[in-house]
Design an enzyme around this catalytic site. Sequence first.
Site, mmCIF file in Angstrom:
data_model
loop_
_atom_site.group_PDB
_atom_site.id
_atom_site.type_symbol
_atom_site.label_atom_id
_atom_site.label_comp_id
_atom_site.label_asym_id
_atom_site.label_seq_id
_atom_site.Cartn_x
_atom_site.Cartn_y
_atom_site.Cartn_z
ATOM 1 N N ASP A 101 0.930 -1.116 0.069
ATOM 2 C CA ASP A 101 0.073 0.103 -0.125
ATOM 3 C C ASP A 101 0.769 1.280 0.018
ATOM 4 O O ASP A 101 0.560 2.396 -0.254
ATOM 5 C CB ASP A 101 -0.917 -0.100 1.297
ATOM 6 C CG ASP A 101 -2.104 -0.692 1.238
ATOM 7 O OD1 ASP A 101 -2.598 -1.080 0.192
ATOM 8 O OD2 ASP A 101 -2.597 -1.303 2.265
HETATM 9 C C1 GLC Z 1 -1.271 -4.249 5.412
HETATM 10 C C2 GLC Z 1 -2.751 -4.276 4.721
HETATM 11 C C3 GLC Z 1 -2.587 -4.980 3.399
HETATM 12 C C4 GLC Z 1 -1.285 -4.762 2.744
HETATM 13 C C5 GLC Z 1 -0.064 -4.546 3.576
HETATM 14 C C6 GLC Z 1 0.981 -4.254 2.696
HETATM 15 O O1 GLC Z 1 -1.141 -5.473 6.041
HETATM 16 O O2 GLC Z 1 -3.732 -4.846 5.345
HETATM 17 O O3 GLC Z 1 -3.663 -5.046 2.501
HETATM 18 O O4 GLC Z 1 -1.329 -5.450 1.545
HETATM 19 O O5 GLC Z 1 -0.292 -3.886 4.447
HETATM 20 O O6 GLC Z 1 1.094 -2.959 2.555
#
Ligand code: GLC
Length: 797
Positions: free
Chosen positions: A485
Amino acid sequence: MKYGRFSDDGMEFIITHPDTPSPWINYHINGRYYALVSNTGGGYSYYVSPRDSRITRRRYNSVPEDRPGRYLYIRDNSNGNYWSLTWQPVLKKLDFYECRHGLGYTRIKSSYKGIRGEVLYFVPIEEDIEIWRFNLKNTTNEVKDLTLFTYVEFCLGLALEDLVEQPNTQHYNRVYFDKEDKVIYGTKLIGVSFLPKEKQHLDEGCWGKYVFMYSTLDVVGYDCDREIFLGRYRSEENPIVVEQGKCRNSILTSGHAVGVLQHDIKLKPKEEIDFCVIMGVVDRLKYRQQTRRIINKWKNFEVIDKAFDNLREYYKKVFDKIIVNTPDPVVNRCLNIWNKYQARINFYVSRDASYFHGGLTYGMGYRDTAQDLLPMVIFEPEDAKKVIKELARNMFSNGSTYHNYFRVTNDGIITGHSDDPLWFPLAVIFYLKETADFKFLYEKEKYADGKTGTILEHCFKGIDYVWKKRSKRNIPLILNGDWNDDLNECGKKGRGESIMVAEQFCYILKEMIELFKFLKKYPEKIREYEKRYRVVKDAVNKYCWDGEWYIRATTDDGEPIGSKKNKEGKIDHCAQSWAVISGISDEERSRKCLESCIKLLDTKYGLQLCAPAYQKPSSKIGASTREAPGKKENAAIFNHPLTWFIQALTILKDGDKAFEHYKKSIPEIVSEDHDVYVLEPYIYSEYITGPAHHQFGRAGHSWLTGTTAWMFYCGTSFILGVKPYYDGLIIEPCIPSSWESYEVIRKFRNSTYRIIVRNPQHKCYGITEVKLDGKLLNTNKLPVFNDNKEHLVEVIM
Ligand code: GLC
């Protein structure tokens, strides 16, 4: 193990000190009623949605931590001394304290000046209530004259408004004690309705629920107004009502709502008493009628104890679907009990509500839910299927999806993450490999924009969407971010690329091609997908091989991320693992890139997501560069993608390394120093702080993480090698060479396979002989029997 340990049978985690480095919590849920319960009685409850239908409050940013909760104050009327059974909130030093978190329940015991107390908290499977079952015993030789006060702080529906719109929304609160029912009732005259759309007007815009609180003891007083119960400038630690020993019988029509019931009891020497508090939610339009029915049934201790037994039976039945017996007791405890348990919790909660996920704005994560359901296809395939359908309804007819969505209000948030559409077909494939329920592909489900398509069409759309959103070089665009993210600024202008999505895309194509070949259908799709696979594979290998590993992404300006050209974030292991999993890297590159990860990323707590950590914020990359070095996506040991790395090692048949990485990340192992690790040592956390940070080794974001689902597959499928397939159960171990033997008992399509694997030559990989029910089998794919019988499978490596 300073603050606690597992019970001998592994079924409970026993906390021996209340002042754990952080609240160590448990979840009690039945899929509708959710209660988070900490080791000192803290935590909050909600019905279906923590944003829209919060039952009790969580005080965000609370000092001290973890307030309020489900408390019992005990007051000794001979001297006015009072304490709380769960240590919080009064914090009096107890003579004895113990908390046991088990599967779906929490039991806290304490003792203070001769009064022994015990509370068992749980949520029954069959009713939307929570039960606090108490036992108090006078162990002294004197009569004890005690006054008890139950305590919760209500939220009553809309939690976000409750937080930001103080004090306006308080005017909608109504909480009172019903003398006839001997119940505290509470509701809010604004909120969401749970009725079908055409009937929602009947709720008049009110929260469609009432909360009730009942106790099996005689009620001699009550309070519903926090201000009156606590008193001015006081906290839960020293409520004026408890200090003075008498409720004021307050009701509440505006202000902070609480539920307090007062009981006066006398305990003779050695006498003990059992009682229960029952709190639950009922429908607004029939709240008294429903509450009376519930109380009538549940005030009976036999009913309560039976429900508690049911809970245990439920877990046994579900978890018996796969049992492992390896030479390593830590692995057994994790795979047989706590990993499964956490997986089930994750399935229900997604990223909605924890002590880190606020339950206010996020809801159900799309990609998260698609991954969380993977173990549930084994445990409860029907429930997993329902959620896959829910995901289908949260995809648009162009193949894009909501990034996160909300139950009850049925809406969502569009962010444009590039990877979301690919998790849908992945979930479908896992479901089919477990169940062979191929009819599911043709079930119709609505898209989020109202159009309709089959499950298979949803898969096509998701794949086409990602294919369309690719760069001139034929690599998928990263857009607002991918699995990571926090790579959220490199693709804002629509040019940055994601190598990880490219590889994930290839993996999905490979799986779909395999499925169609198995079904002997869709030859054109096979051709098309083979073409796409080749195109993307060639592009990645042509443009993204960096010499010793694959780059991770490119920015809108065409600069690489995760390349030797970068000073920071030189290498990211996601792009390496998925290169191997998707099959796009040749043998040499596969080995090289995984070796590079171990060389450049490994620490004693596991692999850092990337390294070196970013030190300066960069709007060309994103939030990864804004996080503290060593935290989260900025070079923490991110457990979720670690599972793909382990999977990749097994694809290279390196059982020793795969197991080494698997084992060291097991919560019980990695949390060994509780004061360093801080969070719950019995379940996986999202990440562990990396070496770039002074808190190296400290866990972050416990409970809700994609780690759980994938670690379960790492253990059972990738390492122990029991792999469900469309027409059988494949046995393909990739284990540590030191193991002599192990056993897996696996229920699959209505038969039980007792699989005994022997490893006399101490290999990591490779099968010499398979016997099924005593007869040699010339394949490692066990047939489907569907016969409700047990079959013995003897494997020699
Ligand atoms: C968190 C989020 C997930 C994402 C990860 C990496 O675990 O819940 O959706 O893929 O972070 O950013």
